[in-house]
Structure formats: C-alpha cells, structure tokens
Design a protein around this motif. Structure first.
Motif, mmCIF file in Angstrom:
data_model
loop_
_atom_site.group_PDB
_atom_site.id
_atom_site.type_symbol
_atom_site.label_atom_id
_atom_site.label_comp_id
_atom_site.label_asym_id
_atom_site.label_seq_id
_atom_site.Cartn_x
_atom_site.Cartn_y
_atom_site.Cartn_z
ATOM 1 N N GLN A 94 0.832 -1.209 0.000
ATOM 2 C CA GLN A 94 0.000 0.000 0.000
ATOM 3 C C GLN A 94 0.860 1.250 0.000
ATOM 4 O O GLN A 94 0.569 2.225 -0.713
ATOM 5 C CB GLN A 94 -0.911 -0.032 1.230
ATOM 6 C CG GLN A 94 -1.846 1.120 1.368
ATOM 7 C CD GLN A 94 -2.876 0.906 2.465
ATOM 8 O OE1 GLN A 94 -3.972 0.453 2.220
ATOM 9 N NE2 GLN A 94 -2.520 1.236 3.693
ATOM 10 N N ILE A 95 1.943 1.218 0.783
ATOM 11 C CA ILE A 95 2.858 2.357 0.823
ATOM 12 C C ILE A 95 3.571 2.516 -0.516
ATOM 13 O O ILE A 95 3.679 3.626 -1.061
ATOM 14 C CB ILE A 95 3.876 2.189 1.969
ATOM 15 C CG1 ILE A 95 3.171 2.310 3.325
ATOM 16 C CG2 ILE A 95 4.996 3.222 1.867
ATOM 17 C CD1 ILE A 95 4.043 1.969 4.508
ATOM 18 N N GLU A 96 4.071 1.403 -1.056
ATOM 19 C CA GLU A 96 4.800 1.473 -2.327
ATOM 20 C C GLU A 96 3.900 1.921 -3.466
ATOM 21 O O GLU A 96 4.365 2.584 -4.398
ATOM 22 C CB GLU A 96 5.428 0.114 -2.628
ATOM 23 C CG GLU A 96 6.538 -0.255 -1.640
ATOM 24 C CD GLU A 96 7.243 -1.543 -1.997
ATOM 25 O OE1 GLU A 96 6.803 -2.216 -2.967
ATOM 26 O OE2 GLU A 96 8.234 -1.892 -1.315
ATOM 27 N N SER A 131 1.815 4.124 -3.262
ATOM 28 C CA SER A 131 1.604 5.556 -3.071
ATOM 29 C C SER A 131 2.770 6.408 -3.577
ATOM 30 O O SER A 131 2.676 7.639 -3.583
ATOM 31 C CB SER A 131 1.367 5.851 -1.586
ATOM 32 O OG SER A 131 0.334 5.053 -1.058
ATOM 33 N N ALA A 152 5.693 4.353 -8.516
ATOM 34 C CA ALA A 152 5.154 3.074 -8.063
ATOM 35 C C ALA A 152 5.233 2.020 -9.155
ATOM 36 O O ALA A 152 4.997 2.287 -10.341
ATOM 37 C CB ALA A 152 3.702 3.252 -7.630
ATOM 38 N N GLN A 205 0.039 6.735 9.899
ATOM 39 C CA GLN A 205 -0.135 6.647 8.445
ATOM 40 C C GLN A 205 0.677 5.501 7.842
ATOM 41 O O GLN A 205 0.264 4.883 6.858
ATOM 42 C CB GLN A 205 0.241 7.979 7.806
ATOM 43 C CG GLN A 205 -0.737 9.094 8.161
ATOM 44 C CD GLN A 205 -0.245 10.470 7.768
ATOM 45 O OE1 GLN A 205 0.835 10.627 7.203
ATOM 46 N NE2 GLN A 205 -1.035 11.495 8.089
ATOM 47 N N ASP A 214 -2.059 12.995 4.573
ATOM 48 C CA ASP A 214 -1.717 11.576 4.484
ATOM 49 C C ASP A 214 -1.275 11.254 3.053
ATOM 50 O O ASP A 214 -2.052 11.407 2.113
ATOM 51 C CB ASP A 214 -2.933 10.730 4.862
ATOM 52 C CG ASP A 214 -2.609 9.250 4.934
ATOM 53 O OD1 ASP A 214 -1.470 8.858 4.619
ATOM 54 O OD2 ASP A 214 -3.507 8.471 5.310
ATOM 55 N N PRO A 215 -0.024 10.791 2.849
ATOM 56 C CA PRO A 215 0.442 10.489 1.496
ATOM 57 C C PRO A 215 0.075 9.085 1.021
ATOM 58 O O PRO A 215 0.307 8.738 -0.140
ATOM 59 C CB PRO A 215 1.965 10.602 1.646
ATOM 60 C CG PRO A 215 2.224 10.113 3.035
ATOM 61 C CD PRO A 215 1.036 10.581 3.856
ATOM 62 N N VAL A 216 -0.504 8.262 1.916
ATOM 63 C CA VAL A 216 -0.749 6.852 1.597
ATOM 64 C C VAL A 216 -2.067 6.692 0.838
ATOM 65 O O VAL A 216 -3.113 7.189 1.278
ATOM 66 C CB VAL A 216 -0.768 5.999 2.880
ATOM 67 C CG1 VAL A 216 -1.069 4.540 2.535
ATOM 68 C CG2 VAL A 216 0.560 6.106 3.622
ATOM 69 N N LYS A 217 -1.999 5.992 -0.286
ATOM 70 C CA LYS A 217 -3.201 5.626 -1.025
ATOM 71 C C LYS A 217 -3.728 4.313 -0.451
ATOM 72 O O LYS A 217 -3.055 3.295 -0.494
ATOM 73 C CB LYS A 217 -2.883 5.454 -2.513
ATOM 74 C CG LYS A 217 -2.418 6.716 -3.211
ATOM 75 C CD LYS A 217 -2.101 6.447 -4.669
ATOM 76 C CE LYS A 217 -1.629 7.717 -5.362
ATOM 77 N NZ LYS A 217 -1.259 7.446 -6.790
ATOM 78 N N HIS A 218 -4.926 4.354 0.074
ATOM 79 C CA HIS A 218 -5.468 3.188 0.763
ATOM 80 C C HIS A 218 -6.122 2.238 -0.249
ATOM 81 O O HIS A 218 -7.342 2.083 -0.298
ATOM 82 C CB HIS A 218 -6.448 3.640 1.841
ATOM 83 C CG HIS A 218 -5.801 4.516 2.869
ATOM 84 N ND1 HIS A 218 -5.152 4.017 3.978
ATOM 85 C CD2 HIS A 218 -5.642 5.872 2.933
ATOM 86 C CE1 HIS A 218 -4.654 5.009 4.703
ATOM 87 N NE2 HIS A 218 -4.937 6.145 4.081
ATOM 88 N N VAL A 219 -5.248 1.596 -1.017
ATOM 89 C CA VAL A 219 -5.709 0.755 -2.132
ATOM 90 C C VAL A 219 -6.380 -0.525 -1.648
ATOM 91 O O VAL A 219 -7.109 -1.168 -2.419
ATOM 92 C CB VAL A 219 -4.534 0.410 -3.069
ATOM 93 C CG1 VAL A 219 -4.006 1.658 -3.753
ATOM 94 C CG2 VAL A 219 -3.414 -0.298 -2.305
#
Length: 388
Positions: free
Chosen positions: A245-247, A249, A253, A295, A315-320
C-alpha cells in the motif's frame, strides 16, 4: 456432487513461529484443501510444479489443484518460507533482555492509554489485552526471582560439587530450543529499531514475502490472489499488504495488478497483541511522529491515539486495500490468537472456531480444521460453506 470452483486462484500462505521446515506449509494447507474437496465429493488432480522466477532468478516449488476431467480452472498453493532466516540468530540471553524490556513497558503503556481503553471498552475491544496484561505482569514478578535463583547456581556449584552448574546447563539445553525457536522468532520480527542487528532480518523476511506475492501477481494466468497467514505469519501478511500500500503511493510506483488481491485470511493471529506491545508508539507530546507512524501502519487499522494534534498533516498513503475482505479465525484455547478488535474487520468476519484442542495445543490445530477451509473457500472460491 459439488463441482470444482471456477476461475484461476492462487493462495500465498505464510507460516508462523517454531521450527518450520521447507514445504511444511504447503503440506498442511494442501492437505486441508484436498480433505475439503474429498468431503464435498469434488474430483481433482494434485500436482507438484516448478517455476523459475525471472526477477531474482529463483526456482519455486508449488502445488496446483485442477479438475479431474480437465479444464482451465486451477488453485495454486504457494508458501512463503522464512524460518531459515531466524535460525540460531538470537541467544537466550538476548531473548531474556528483550522479554524484560517488553514486560517493563506493559504497565506503563496501559497506564498512559486509559483513553484508548475507554474508547474500545464498550465494544469489548480490549478485554483480552487487559487479561494478557495481568498475565504478563504476573510473569514479570515471577521471572525476576526465578532469574536471580538461576544466577545463584553458578557460585553455589563451587560449594556443591558442581551440581548447580550441571543443572544450569541442563535447563539451558532444554529451554533454549523453545526460547530461540518460538520467542526468538517473535523477538526478531517485532524489532523495529533500525539500530538493532535484528532489524535487517525482519526486513529480509518482508522482502521475501513481497517477492513471492509480486511473482504470483505477475503471473498472467492467475485471476485472483488470496494471502493467508498463521500465527506470526499473519503479522507478516499484514505488513506485506501494508508495505504494498505504501509502495503503491510512491510517484514511481511499480505497475502491479493489485486488484488481483481479493482477500486476506488470518488464523491464530496475534495482531492485536503486536499492535499494543511491539509496534512503535509516539510519546504524548510527539504529535507529528504519532501521525507519521499512524499513516505508515494504516492498512485497515483503527486509531491507537485519540489526542487531537494542533496541526493535522496530510496523508500520502493511497489506501488501495481499504475494501479488501479480511476474515480472521481464532479459538479461546489458543493463547496467541483472539478476536482482532484493533482493525477494521466486520464482526461476522472475526470467527471463533471450536477446534476441540487443549489450551495451547489449539494454536497449531487450524491446519487440520476442515470447516475453516470450507468457510473461506465459500467466501473466496464460491464453494458451499459450513463451519459446523
């Protein structure tokens, strides 16, 4: 007669603590699946297959289950084997220090987080953790005098003809395999201090798990992927998805078909306990650090801090994986597992099993519990489910 499930599915399974051997996980999970098929009268073929993964140049053994009469559907079983990385990497003395440090922080953490306890108390969110807290504190009180008594054996041996030294060696010989093989794995993997020599081992375990999941996702024949973890393996599975999830974002990527990941299955999971006692926590006045840590551990996690910061950071994280189905199986006779309350899992997906095993032994009984396989096969493969 039930039919073989349609589609092309891959299960990636991660083992837990203990003296695991290569293919133990494939054996346990594979036998559980074929016992389910046998019970439901599904005709199948089982094959051992080999594949060379271009990225990394490694060769993998995995299992494939296909319909007896042929067809395009299949179920692949892959294992993430990591036990070799922690073998003989930690001493009993290092485990003792780790245990003392952990126990010392238990009471302090609960004392400083009464608001968190009150927040989840109404929904029975921390009852098990409070019980564990009492047991650990009792263990800490017992541990210190026991440790002091053992330390007296060495000087006493000079006065008793060496029996104390003999007993000390005997105790160390008997206890060491359990300490290093079980507690040692937990001590190594829960190390988040970059200054520790164990941090690199933890990172390598995560790299291996990510490499396997990436390889399976890259297989153009696979339509859906289910990630499974037992015991500490459930923590590795969680961290693997959190890392993905972090990667995902990052600006650069990697282009991975993450939509193939259709579910997470955990059984015998200590994730709540890990979150409370071993995950990094910020001090009360570290409101920036607290937000960053939150986060970075945000995959389906509930907040562990309720102090409103003076400034909220973006929040930079995309919650995929925010909507990823997650089912957790636990048993009251398994001291490691429990209902996962600190994560966003629907109540009906926190499933209490009746493994019928004594306290402690239940922790390894999931592998042979066919109703568990029936339940998640019903959820992710469309097969009839009956927990019985």
């Amino acid at each position: 007669m039930a039919r073989f499930p349609t589609g092309r599915t891959a299960f990636v399974v991660i083992h837990g603590i203990g003296e695991q051997n290569p293919f133990d996980t494939l054996d346990g999970f594979g036998r559980g699946m074929v016992q389910l098929f046998d019970q439901q009268g599904i005709r199948y073929r089982l094959a051992h297959r080999l594949r060379r993964h271009r990225q990394g140049g490694w060769t993998e053994s995995y299992l494939r289950i296909t319909p007896k009469g042929g067809g395009k559907s299949f179920i692949d079983l892959h294992e993430v084997y990591w036990a070799y990385l922690t073998e003989e990497q930690i001493s009993t003395a290092e485990i003792r220090r780790w245990l003392e440090d952990t126990l010392a922080g238990v009471k302090k953490f609960f004392d400083e987080n009464q608001q968190l306890i009150r927040e989840y108390e109404q929904a029975d969110q921390v009852e098990q953790l409070q019980k564990l807290n009492k047991k650990l504190l009792w263990g800490a009180r017992l541990y210190k005098p026991l440790s002091a008594a053992l330390q007296l054996l060495d000087p006493l041996s000079r006065l008793t003809g060496g029996w104390g030294e003999t007993m000390l060696k005997w105790l160390e010989e008997k206890a060491s395999p359990y300490l290093t093989g079980y507690l040692g794995d937990v001590a190594i993997y829960t190390t988040t201090d970059r200054k520790s020599k164990f941090f690199n081992l933890r990172q390598q375990i995560l790299r291996d798990s990510l490499a396997m999941l990436r390889a399976v996702l890259a297989d153009g024949d696979v339509e859906r992927v289910i990630l499974c973890g037992h015991s500490l393996g459930s923590v590795i599975a969680y961290d693997t998805l959190n890392r993905l999830q972090i990667e995902a974002s990052l600006p650069d990527a990697e282009d991975l078909p993450l939509d193939k990941i259709k579910g997470l299955v955990t059984f015998g999971s200590p994730l709540d306990k890990i979150a409370f006692f071993f995950r990094q926590h910020a001090g009360r006045d570290q409101w920036l650090r607290g937000q960053i840590l939150g986060q970075l551990h945000s995959f389906k996690s509930k907040p562990l801090c309720f102090v409103d910061p003076p400034v909220t950071i973006d929040d930079p994280v995309k919650h995929v994986f925010a909507d990823l189905p997650w089912v957790n199986y636990w048993d009251r006779q398994d001291p490691v597992s429990g209902r996962l309350n600190l994560y966003r899992i629907a109540p009906e997906d926190n499933i209490e099993l009746k493994l019928g095993k004594p306290w402690g032994v239940a922790h390894v009984a999931y592998w042979e519990h066919v109703p568990m396989y029936a339940d998640f096969a019903g959820r992710f493969l469309g097969m009839g489910k009956d927990l019985g």
